[in-house]
Design an enzyme around this catalytic site. Structure first.
Site, PDB file in Angstrom:
ATOM      1  N   GLY A  97    -139.572 -40.363  -8.275  1.00 22.06           N
ATOM      2  CA  GLY A  97    -140.712 -39.385  -7.984  1.00 22.06           C
ATOM      3  C   GLY A  97    -141.809 -39.706  -8.876  1.00 22.06           C
ATOM      4  O   GLY A  97    -141.900 -40.513  -9.844  1.00 22.06           O
ATOM      5  N   GLY A 145    -135.817 -39.978  -7.525  1.00 21.55           N
ATOM      6  CA  GLY A 145    -136.058 -39.608  -5.935  1.00 21.55           C
ATOM      7  C   GLY A 145    -135.931 -40.668  -4.952  1.00 21.55           C
ATOM      8  O   GLY A 145    -135.722 -40.318  -3.549  1.00 21.55           O
ATOM      9  N   GLU A 168    -132.564 -39.322 -15.707  1.00 21.51           N
ATOM     10  CA  GLU A 168    -133.659 -38.280 -16.149  1.00 21.51           C
ATOM     11  C   GLU A 168    -133.293 -37.513 -17.454  1.00 21.51           C
ATOM     12  O   GLU A 168    -134.199 -37.019 -18.043  1.00 21.51           O
ATOM     13  CB  GLU A 168    -133.433 -36.979 -14.838  1.00 21.51           C
ATOM     14  CG  GLU A 168    -133.973 -37.569 -13.625  1.00 21.51           C
ATOM     15  CD  GLU A 168    -133.116 -38.228 -12.849  1.00 21.51           C
ATOM     16  OE1 GLU A 168    -133.571 -38.708 -11.687  1.00 21.51           O
ATOM     17  OE2 GLU A 168    -131.967 -38.688 -13.301  1.00 21.51           O
ATOM     18  N   ASP A 176    -131.726 -34.431 -10.446  1.00 26.90           N
ATOM     19  CA  ASP A 176    -132.080 -33.548  -9.417  1.00 26.90           C
ATOM     20  C   ASP A 176    -131.723 -34.044  -7.936  1.00 26.90           C
ATOM     21  O   ASP A 176    -130.926 -35.067  -7.696  1.00 26.90           O
ATOM     22  CB  ASP A 176    -133.493 -32.945  -9.526  1.00 26.90           C
ATOM     23  CG  ASP A 176    -134.612 -33.906  -9.409  1.00 26.90           C
ATOM     24  OD1 ASP A 176    -134.439 -35.183  -9.630  1.00 26.90           O
ATOM     25  OD2 ASP A 176    -135.720 -33.512  -9.228  1.00 26.90           O
TER      26      ASP A 176
END
Length: 385
Positions: A97, A145, A168, A176
């Site tokens: 992301g 992402g 992360e 996530d």
């Protein structure tokens, strides 16, 4: 009268002609090669091309807002039989992301810090529930992402250039995009190991870990894509058969043993503990070179992220993808309110000193109350899927 009919039509100026063609294709805003994401229909396939090669195809909000409605449209279209997603530039499928934009938004209280996660997780869910076969060509870097754009679909095709990671915990975040769903479902405790350490898998190992469904040589992808597009009204089985035939012909690293094979016994026992403190204790007691290496890695990560992540995976193991994404949205907002995410991004991506100063700095200082708070519902602000 006949002569008049035969008179040539007035010539359209090239620009006008192009406009007419583009309007006819209803793709005027998506066929521009400078667009960040290209959306096109070829044969029976809807094709999504991530087109930010200089940014390793990192996913931003405007890309999410174009991809989501297009998937929903193709899902309903009787003439679309499959969806293919790929990246441009040869280096990455999608490296994650757009973390820097989220960091800036979080610091200033901009809505993007809510909207990005909310809409990204809605897209992850759309992929996970998509009724049309979804084929992700994960050639090159596929992290964070980028994993969310691929792993929840029916088919994930890795190549010798694939580099997978969920890194992360190193930036004060957590794995996530549905990591709480797919990671604990990998065999043994591989998912917990990948989540906590950010370990990178390469090439065929991405298949062996259970993240990819097929392995095809990178140079064969254009031919594979062409063959997928040429399938006439294919079923999921027809698509699987075609992918299987390409997979069977791919010989690169065929004999290579899975990189984690020799460590699986240790991974399964050491990472099966119920708390981070216990995992650390087990690693210390084990004392093998492998265990010491994992300790060194874990000691660099955000203690808050580690505790959050372990609980996320333990709870996610028995939840639906929708419930996992709702839980992860709560965690994302806890990270936006906290300290470690901004500090991690500073140390790893901005100043690049690789020396984050985590607060709290030790696992023992991250209280259960604090972690519980991160998982609390957000009332009206909860993610609704």
């Amino acid at each position: 009268m006949a002569a008049r009919v035969l008179r040539p039509l007035p010539r359209l100026r090239p620009f006008n002609r192009l406009q007419v063609i583009l309007q006819h294709l209803k793709m005027s805003k998506h066929t521009d090669s400078t667009a960040e994401v290209l959306l096109e229909k070829r044969g029976g396939a809807g094709i999504i091309t991530l087109n930010r090669p200089k940014a390793l195809n990192a996913l931003n909000l405007s890309m999410i807002q174009q991809i989501y409605p297009q998937i929903k449209t193709w899902e309903k279209d009787p003439e679309t039989f499959l969806i293919i997603i790929k990246g441009t530039g040869g280096k990455a499928f999608c490296a994650g992301g757009d973390i820097r934009a989220i960091t800036d938004a979080g610091k200033t209280g901009d809505r993007l810090a809510q909207d990005f996660f909310r809409e990204e997780y809605m897209l992850n869910n759309a992929i996970g529930t998509c009724k049309k076969p979804y084929v992700a060509l994960i050639d090159g870097i596929t992290m964070g992402g980028g994993v969310g754009l691929s792993v929840h679909g029916h088919f994930r095709v890795a190549t010798e250039k694939t580099l997978f990671a969920m890194p992360e915990t190193a930036i004060g975040l957590f794995p996530d995009v549905g990591g709480g769903y797919f990671l604990p479902r990998l065999s043994g405790r591989i998912g917990y190991y990948l989540a906590l350490t950010g370990f990178r898998l390469k090439g065929r190992d991405v298949l062996k870990a259970g993240i990819a469904t097929h392995f095809v040589e990178s140079e064969k992808l254009p031919a594979l894509e062409k063959d997928l597009i040429a399938l006439k009204s294919p079923s999921t089985e027809n698509i699987a058969d075609l992918l299987n035939s390409y997979h069977a012909k791919s010989k690169i690293d065929q004999e290579k043993v899975f990189v984690l094979d020799e460590h699986m016994e240790k991974i399964n026992s050491l990472f099966s503990a119920n708390s981070m403190e216990e995992i650390v204790k087990k690693l210390k007691q084990d004392g093998s070179p492998f265990a010491i290496k994992q300790l060194e890695t874990i000691n660099k990560m955000s203690p808050t992220s580690l505790k959050m992540t372990l609980r996320q995976l333990r709870e996610g193991a028995s939840m639906s993808l929708q419930d996992v994404l709702t839980m992860e949205y709560r965690l994302s907002q806890a990270c936006m309110r906290g300290h470690d995410f901004y500090e991690g991004v500073r140390a790893v991506l901005i100043d690049k000193d690789q020396s984050p100063r985590w607060k709290p700095a030790a696992l023992e200082e991250v209280s259960d109350e604090f972690v519980n708070d991160c998982f609390k519902p957000l009332g009206n602000n909860d993610l609704k899927l």
